[in-house]
Design an enzyme around this catalytic site. Sequence first.
Site, short mmCIF file in Angstrom:
data_model
loop_
_atom_site.label_atom_id
_atom_site.label_comp_id
_atom_site.label_asym_id
_atom_site.label_seq_id
_atom_site.Cartn_x
_atom_site.Cartn_y
_atom_site.Cartn_z
N LYS A 232 -15.95 -86.45 12.38
CA LYS A 232 -15.49 -86.31 13.77
C LYS A 232 -16.51 -86.87 14.75
O LYS A 232 -16.18 -87.62 15.65
CB LYS A 232 -15.25 -84.82 14.13
CG LYS A 232 -14.25 -84.10 13.24
CD LYS A 232 -13.98 -82.69 13.75
CE LYS A 232 -15.18 -81.76 13.72
NZ LYS A 232 -15.62 -81.39 12.36
N ARG B 159 -11.95 -74.77 18.01
CA ARG B 159 -12.21 -74.41 16.61
C ARG B 159 -11.54 -73.09 16.24
O ARG B 159 -11.64 -72.67 15.09
CB ARG B 159 -13.70 -74.27 16.41
CG ARG B 159 -14.35 -75.40 15.61
CD ARG B 159 -15.78 -75.03 15.45
NE ARG B 159 -16.55 -75.70 14.49
CZ ARG B 159 -17.35 -76.73 14.74
NH1 ARG B 159 -17.33 -77.31 15.92
NH2 ARG B 159 -18.16 -77.19 13.81
N ARG C 53 -26.53 -85.30 5.01
CA ARG C 53 -26.85 -85.28 6.45
C ARG C 53 -28.00 -84.31 6.73
O ARG C 53 -28.86 -84.58 7.56
CB ARG C 53 -25.61 -84.88 7.25
CG ARG C 53 -25.82 -84.91 8.75
CD ARG C 53 -24.51 -84.85 9.50
NE ARG C 53 -24.00 -83.50 9.59
CZ ARG C 53 -22.83 -83.18 10.17
NH1 ARG C 53 -22.05 -84.11 10.65
NH2 ARG C 53 -22.44 -81.93 10.24
N ARG D 99 -30.94 -81.25 9.99
CA ARG D 99 -30.14 -80.17 10.61
C ARG D 99 -30.18 -78.96 9.71
O ARG D 99 -29.73 -79.01 8.56
CB ARG D 99 -28.69 -80.65 10.77
CG ARG D 99 -28.34 -81.01 12.18
CD ARG D 99 -26.90 -81.39 12.30
NE ARG D 99 -25.98 -80.26 12.19
CZ ARG D 99 -24.71 -80.32 12.53
NH1 ARG D 99 -24.21 -81.43 13.02
NH2 ARG D 99 -23.91 -79.27 12.40
N ARG E 202 -19.68 -72.40 6.24
CA ARG E 202 -19.01 -73.15 7.31
C ARG E 202 -17.62 -73.64 6.88
O ARG E 202 -16.68 -73.65 7.67
CB ARG E 202 -19.88 -74.33 7.77
CG ARG E 202 -21.05 -73.84 8.62
CD ARG E 202 -22.11 -74.88 8.76
NE ARG E 202 -21.68 -76.01 9.54
CZ ARG E 202 -22.18 -77.23 9.42
NH1 ARG E 202 -23.12 -77.46 8.52
NH2 ARG E 202 -21.75 -78.19 10.17
P1 AMP Z 1 -20.87 -79.03 14.77
O1 AMP Z 1 -21.98 -79.91 15.16
O2 AMP Z 1 -19.58 -79.33 15.52
O3 AMP Z 1 -20.66 -78.94 13.29
O4 AMP Z 1 -21.27 -77.54 15.26
C1 AMP Z 1 -22.42 -76.90 14.76
C2 AMP Z 1 -22.31 -75.39 14.99
O5 AMP Z 1 -22.17 -75.12 16.39
C3 AMP Z 1 -21.10 -74.73 14.36
O6 AMP Z 1 -21.30 -74.40 13.00
C4 AMP Z 1 -20.93 -73.49 15.23
O7 AMP Z 1 -21.90 -72.50 14.93
C5 AMP Z 1 -21.28 -74.04 16.61
N1 AMP Z 1 -20.07 -74.56 17.31
C6 AMP Z 1 -19.81 -75.86 17.66
N2 AMP Z 1 -18.62 -75.95 18.26
C7 AMP Z 1 -18.10 -74.70 18.29
C8 AMP Z 1 -16.88 -74.14 18.76
N3 AMP Z 1 -15.94 -74.90 19.32
N4 AMP Z 1 -16.70 -72.80 18.62
C9 AMP Z 1 -17.63 -72.02 18.08
N5 AMP Z 1 -18.79 -72.47 17.59
C10 AMP Z 1 -19.03 -73.81 17.69
#
Ligand code: AMP
Length: 193
Positions: free
Chosen positions: A14, A88, A127, A133, A145
């Site tokens: 994404k 989400r 990654r 990360r 996750r």
């Molecule tokens: P991502 O980079 O999109 O994988 O997001 C990393 C982490 O940020 C996720 O595992 C969540 O802990 C938090 N996060 C990101 N976007 C959201 C969202 N829309 N709702 C809740 N937590 C989020």
Amino acid sequence: MPRLIFLGPPGAGKGTQAERLAAIYHTPKISTGDLLRAEVKAQTPLGCQAKVYMDAGELVPDEVLIGMVKGQLQQSPEQGWILDGFPRTLAQAEALEELLQELGQDYDYVLNLEVPDEVVVARLLARGKEQGRSDDADRSVILKRLEVYRQQTAPLIDFYEAKGRLQRVNGNQPMESVQEHLQALLEGFRRMA
Ligand code: AMP
């Protein structure tokens, strides 16, 4: 200018695809993960609160995210936007519908990047090593996750499908091919508009 929502499990691509389309169409990318990581890095109160959830592979509470996205959507409405990582949860998706109605905006496409679990796990482990990360480096956090994705985010597929707005995209291809597919879709849309 396009208004897009990206759906898909962590590691589906994404962020990469949102980034590429953002550059091509000069449209801001709104990545909630990036926004949260910036808060964590700056050690703001919100960041310190969010870090606990992120490190555990859990979702940060809806209220925090909804407030964050609201501010972003209002910034430059004429340029469109590409949402990466939001919504989400069903509560976030419903809040987004209300928010967009309030702002007099709508989305053009919900793009669901489909990638099998084993590919996602391998991509996330790679990654984690490359980018350092912390939530990608640990297999148990990755599996958490994925479980959170299945329970809380996957229901959004039905939510948008029921509205007739879902577009399925095979994300298990080289990045370039996925990008070509997405661009073809968007060009088709622009011709119709
Ligand atoms: P991502 O980079 O999109 O994988 O997001 C990393 C982490 O940020 C996720 O595992 C969540 O802990 C938090 N996060 C990101 N976007 C959201 C969202 N829309 N709702 C809740 N937590 C989020």
